[in-house]
Write an enzyme that holds these catalytic residues in place. Structure first.
Site, PDB file in Angstrom:
ATOM      1  CD  GLU A 135      -3.130   0.808   2.131  1.00  0.00           C
ATOM      2  OE1 GLU A 135      -3.034  -0.155   2.925  1.00  0.00           O
ATOM      3  OE2 GLU A 135      -4.073   1.603   2.135  1.00  0.00           O
ATOM      4  CG  ASP A 136       1.533   2.892   3.249  1.00  0.00           C
ATOM      5  OD1 ASP A 136       0.551   3.246   2.570  1.00  0.00           O
ATOM      6  OD2 ASP A 136       1.467   2.637   4.456  1.00  0.00           O
ATOM      7  CG  ASP A 188      -2.260  -2.363  11.076  1.00  0.00           C
ATOM      8  OD1 ASP A 188      -1.272  -1.670  11.379  1.00  0.00           O
ATOM      9  OD2 ASP A 188      -3.044  -2.070  10.148  1.00  0.00           O
ATOM     10  CG  ASP A 239     -18.288  -8.024  38.270  1.00  0.00           C
ATOM     11  OD1 ASP A 239     -18.549  -6.822  38.471  1.00  0.00           O
ATOM     12  OD2 ASP A 239     -18.439  -8.574  37.170  1.00  0.00           O
TER      13      ASP A 239
HETATM   14 MN    MN Z   1      -0.149  -0.766   9.577  1.00  0.00          MN
END
Ligand code: MN
Length: 491
Positions: free
Chosen positions: A75-76, A143, A263
């Site tokens: 993607e990057d 992620d 609790d």
């Molecule tokens: Mn990431």
């Protein structure tokens, strides 16, 4: 400069060829992300390496670790799927492809979403459905978790947006696949950004209250340890503290008064087998008075996400209220790790099912994962699906029933005995001649109820009849029955 050495960390968990691949993937990703920086000012590569570290901590298989290291490259950066396939392997390239697409999933979800009521929780189901490999979702959670841990570096506006999305979509996903520990961390961080004042106030309140109850519970714990040892039960006991977010939710229901919450801290008893769970419960109830309405047996009837444990709240002679959770080690591991536990590297299988992310032995309560994936696949292939049945199967309240062997099956509420028979096996459905439910004869047209013990009486010469179509409700049973009737017609 890196904040830690992933390779060194990985060496504790993987060996041989796996380590060679990890080293290769680290170099590939480092080169690809060269010059990129995170908002924190650190080199970008720190992010994927930290995500991979989380995936290793969850004990995931080697392909998931490699995909985590490379998850943001396609993607990057300039790196392509073809390069990943050539340098690492095809399976990892497929996972990275899934991770790249799952963020942009909304467009191909459109088909599927027209079939579903639009709620936030359904969005989590859709994300699961559209990623053909469920490991994609697990890595995506890692992620998201790392991004949440570094949320302080982002602008206020982004913080709120990510926190809200995490609470509404990612926490339910984690819950849906039984990853309790991850769900809790996502909720805790998100809530602290969304409502910081409330979060701080509750945190202080909790601290104050906990000091007192820890001392009191300490005494209860010593008494219980003594009794369990006398009964020769092999056990571990520890305290679990309620998360701030779940305290917040509960207080909204209980008049915003912390004194109504019993609790805050619970004592958790972990034993070796189911039988011991019930023995412990018996011992606890012989020592203290149980609050009857608060006994919950999630071992006999698990929660929809597969969670199992016995919960009971007791009152000690000096009026101390204590909640206990009793479970086996296996249930404990599942409650904490959920579906991720199915991909543990030490029991990794190289079957085709496993590689494709479809686990052949998916727990029965998680069959909806496969169901959804299959439906998504059919839609992607342009096939017709039965709209009405799909909504019925996936969004109806689920019931759990038992086979005489004690296996648990889940079915939509309102299911009929033949639905159960076909769920066991299409041959069992085909030759069904009658049913015993809780040892009593049960008609074909009477719905099953939660907790029923169902026995199918089969006769070799018994055959499916066309009017059975009115006696099945699940799409699975309908589908199998129609196929059998068609074959019969041809003959
Ligand atoms: Mn990431």
């Amino acid at each position: 400069m890196l904040s830690f050495n992933l390779f060194k960390f990985a060496k504790k968990h993987y060996q041989g060829d796996d380590l060679v691949l990890i080293d290769k993937a680290i170099k590939l990703a480092t080169e690809a992300h060269k010059g990129q920086k995170r908002k924190s000012g650190q080199p970008f590569i720190n992010h994927p390496l930290n995500v991979a570290k989380i995936v290793i901590e969850w004990g995931m298989d080697i392909d998931s670790v490699l995909a985590a290291i490379l998850h943001d490259t396609v993607e990057d950066t300039e790196l392509t799927l073809e390069q990943i396939e050539a340098e690492i392997n095809q399976d990892v390239a497929r996972l990275v492809d899934g991770l790249t697409k799952v963020g942009q999933v909304r467009s191909n979800m459109k088909d599927l979403s027209t079939y579903l009521p639009a709620t936030k929780d359904n969005l989590s189901k859709l994300l699961i459905a559209t990623s053909q490999d469920i490991r994609v979702i697990i890595i995506k959670l890692a992620d998201r978790l790392h991004n949440l841990r570094e949320l302080k570096y982002l602008s206020k506006e982004k913080q709120l947006k990510i926190a809200r999305e995490s609470l509404e979509v990612f926490a339910p996903i984690a819950d849906r696949i039984g990853m309790g520990r991850v769900r809790m961390e996502i909720e805790e961080i998100s809530f602290s950004y969304l409502e910081p004042e409330r979060f701080n106030k509750l945190q202080k309140l909790m601290k104050k209250k906990l000091g007192k109850s820890t001392r009191k519970l300490g005494r209860v714990r010593v008494e219980v340890e003594k009794k369990l040892t006398q009964a020769v039960i092999d056990f571990e006991i520890n305290g679990r503290v309620k998360s701030i977010y779940s305290l917040h939710r509960k207080m909204l229901k209980k008049g915003d008064n912390i004194d109504n919450i019993y609790d805050l801290m619970a004592l958790r008893v972990i034993v070796n087998n189911n039988e011991d769970c019930y023995r412990v419960l018996g011992i606890l109830h012989s020592m203290y008075k149980p609050m009857v309405a608060r006994i919950k047996d999630y071992i006999a009837v698990p929660k929809a996400n597969g969670y199992q444990s016995i919960h009971t709240t007791v009152i000690t002679p000096n009026k101390q209220i204590a909640e206990f959770q009793v479970r086996t080690q296996k249930m404990h591991r599942y409650a904490e790790e959920g579906l991720a536990a199915s991909f543990h590297y030490h029991d990794q299988k190289s079957t085709k099912n496993y590689k494709g992310g479809f686990i052949s032995q998916l727990p029965t309560n998680l069959q909806w994962v496969n169901q959804l994936q299959n439906i998504a696949k059919k839609l992607a292939d342009g096939q017709q699906i039965d709209r009405e049945q799909m909504a019925v199967d996936l969004f109806k309240y689920q019931i759990f029933v038992y086979s005489p062997k004690g296996d648990i099956y889940n079915l939509p509420e309102g299911s009929l005995p033949l639905d159960f028979a076909y769920l066991i096996h299409s041959k069992v459905g085909k030759h069904a001649a009658g049913f015993l439910v809780n040892n009593k004869i049960h008609p074909f047209d009477k719905p099953l109820e939660n907790g029923d013990l169902v026995e199918v009486i089969t006769k070799r010469f018994s055959k499916p009849k066309p009017d059975w179509l009115k006696l099945v409700t699940t799409s699975h049973a309908k589908h199998k029955l129609k196929a059998q009737l068609r074959i019969k017609d041809k003959k």
